[in-house]
Structures are given as C-alpha cells and as structure tokens.
Design a protein around this motif. Structure first.
Motif, PDB file in Angstrom:
ATOM      1  N   VAL A   1       0.807  -1.219   0.000  1.00  0.00           N
ATOM      2  CA  VAL A   1       0.000   0.000   0.000  1.00  0.00           C
ATOM      3  C   VAL A   1       0.841   1.270   0.000  1.00  0.00           C
ATOM      4  N   ASN A   2       2.092   1.167   0.467  1.00  0.00           N
ATOM      5  CA  ASN A   2       2.926   2.368   0.514  1.00  0.00           C
ATOM      6  C   ASN A   2       4.350   1.983   0.901  1.00  0.00           C
ATOM      7  N   THR A   3       5.226   2.974   0.844  1.00  0.00           N
ATOM      8  CA  THR A   3       6.565   2.795   1.392  1.00  0.00           C
ATOM      9  C   THR A   3       6.503   3.199   2.861  1.00  0.00           C
ATOM     10  N   HIS A   4       7.561   2.885   3.613  1.00  0.00           N
ATOM     11  CA  HIS A   4       7.603   3.246   5.030  1.00  0.00           C
ATOM     12  C   HIS A   4       9.029   3.679   5.346  1.00  0.00           C
ATOM     13  N   GLY A   5       9.205   4.952   5.557  1.00  0.00           N
ATOM     14  CA  GLY A   5      10.548   5.458   5.829  1.00  0.00           C
ATOM     15  C   GLY A   5      11.372   5.566   4.562  1.00  0.00           C
ATOM     16  N   ILE A   6      12.674   5.770   4.735  1.00  0.00           N
ATOM     17  CA  ILE A   6      13.556   5.988   3.580  1.00  0.00           C
ATOM     18  C   ILE A   6      14.513   4.821   3.327  1.00  0.00           C
ATOM     19  N   HIS A   7      14.438   3.786   4.157  1.00  0.00           N
ATOM     20  CA  HIS A   7      15.416   2.697   4.056  1.00  0.00           C
ATOM     21  C   HIS A   7      14.915   1.472   3.300  1.00  0.00           C
ATOM     22  N   GLY A   8      13.825   1.608   2.531  1.00  0.00           N
ATOM     23  CA  GLY A   8      13.382   0.518   1.673  1.00  0.00           C
ATOM     24  C   GLY A   8      12.296  -0.372   2.240  1.00  0.00           C
ATOM     25  N   GLU A   9      11.710   0.024   3.354  1.00  0.00           N
ATOM     26  CA  GLU A   9      10.597  -0.774   3.874  1.00  0.00           C
ATOM     27  C   GLU A   9       9.330  -0.464   3.089  1.00  0.00           C
ATOM     28  N   VAL A  10       8.490  -1.494   2.932  1.00  0.00           N
ATOM     29  CA  VAL A  10       7.181  -1.304   2.316  1.00  0.00           C
ATOM     30  C   VAL A  10       6.104  -1.707   3.307  1.00  0.00           C
ATOM     31  N   ARG A  11       4.974  -1.042   3.220  1.00  0.00           N
ATOM     32  CA  ARG A  11       3.827  -1.318   4.080  1.00  0.00           C
ATOM     33  C   ARG A  11       2.890  -2.235   3.306  1.00  0.00           C
ATOM     34  N   VAL A  12       2.631  -3.425   3.884  1.00  0.00           N
ATOM     35  CA  VAL A  12       1.849  -4.452   3.195  1.00  0.00           C
ATOM     36  C   VAL A  12       0.559  -4.730   3.961  1.00  0.00           C
ATOM     37  N   LEU A  13      -0.537  -4.779   3.218  1.00  0.00           N
ATOM     38  CA  LEU A  13      -1.815  -5.209   3.762  1.00  0.00           C
ATOM     39  C   LEU A  13      -1.952  -6.684   3.400  1.00  0.00           C
TER      40      LEU A  13
END
Length: 171
Positions: free
Chosen positions: A10-22
């Motif tokens: 659904v989106n990125t999270h922070g600047i270090h390459g994390e992604v937000r997953v539903l």
C-alpha cells in the motif's frame, strides 16, 4: 502460471526501503518469513519481480517488509500499490488443519443438497470471525452458507462439489 495473492503493497515506510503491506493471507508468519521468496507485481504489470524478504515486522494493521538488495525508498517506490503473490507450487497443505481448505479450492465448487438439488456455485468467502460464510449464487439468487459441521456434509475439491444439509430457513 497460476498466481495467488498474499498481500498488497500500500505504501513505502521510511527511507530505508521498507514497504507497508496489507496482508491477504491467513498464513502471514510463513508467507512473510525472512528468506522467503515472493513475486512482486508492480501496479499494471503482468510480469513479476522475484524478491527475497530480509526483514519483517508488524506496525499497526500492516506488515512492514524489506527486500534483498532494495535498501532505499527509490528502489521500492515502483512497487507501491502492487501485489505480492505466490505460485501454486509454493502452497503447501501442511499449513492446513483437518477439514480446512484454501479459498481457491472452495471458490468455483458446485453446492448440492443432500437430495441432489443443485443450489449454485461458490463465488466468494466471507470471514466473519466465528466461521466462514460461503456466498453461493445461482442464476437468480445469492445464498449465504455458513461453513459449519451441521450444514456442510461433504467437500470434494477434486470434483469441485460440495454437499450440504439444507436446514429450514437456510435458502
């Protein structure tokens, strides 16, 4: 190749390459385990990018993932609004308890009464918390069949056939 959704980015999270997953899987711990390989489909793409999970953690209602070799926001940004999928080969029956089935095994099955009358075809499965409810449609109506022992008598996923006991008021 047959693909099965396990999550939506659904989106990125922070600047270090994390992604937000539903998550769209009942088996989050197995599907999103560190070292697991998933197919990431960018929005609108038909061809996947195979990724390996290097980090997994929960944050609110989401799962935060990091992928091997993608350690900044610019590398994961193209995956925003994309899907994470697995192949049929990656699905293992050892995740299921007795009398449990994957949704894709139930959806598309023909539902028949014990008397042999065709009720309809399972089009969707609603998760209510107490038990799943199958949405069964015929050409005119939609029925809601609870997946409980008193009603569902036999499931034959090989032949895509389910036999139910029609209690008073069910249909």
């Amino acid at each position: 190749m047959e693909w099965f959704n396990v999550g939506r980015i659904v989106n990125t999270h922070g600047i270090h390459g994390e992604v937000r997953v539903l998550s769209t899987t009942d088996f989050e711990e197995e599907r999103f385990a560190v070292g697991n390989k998933l197919a990431a489909f960018k929005k609108g793409d038909k061809k996947p990018t195979w990724i390996t999970i290097t980090s997994m953690r929960r944050h609110k209602n989401f799962i935060l993932l990091m992928f091997e070799g993608m350690n900044n926001i610019n590398l994961v940004e193209p995956f925003k609004e994309g899907m994470l999928k697995i192949t049929k080969d990656q699905m293992t029956d050892d995740l299921l308890e007795e009398n449990e089935y994957f949704f894709h095994e139930i959806i598309g099955c023909t539902v028949i009464s014990e008397e042999g009358e065709t009720i309809g075809i399972v089009h969707d499965i609603l998760q209510t918390g107490a038990n799943d409810v199958w949405v069964v449609k015929d050409s005119k109506k939609e029925y809601y069949i609870p997946y409980i022992e008193e009603i569902v008598k036999d499931i034959d996923v090989e032949n895509k056939k389910i036999v139910i006991h029609v209690m008073e008021g069910l249909l």
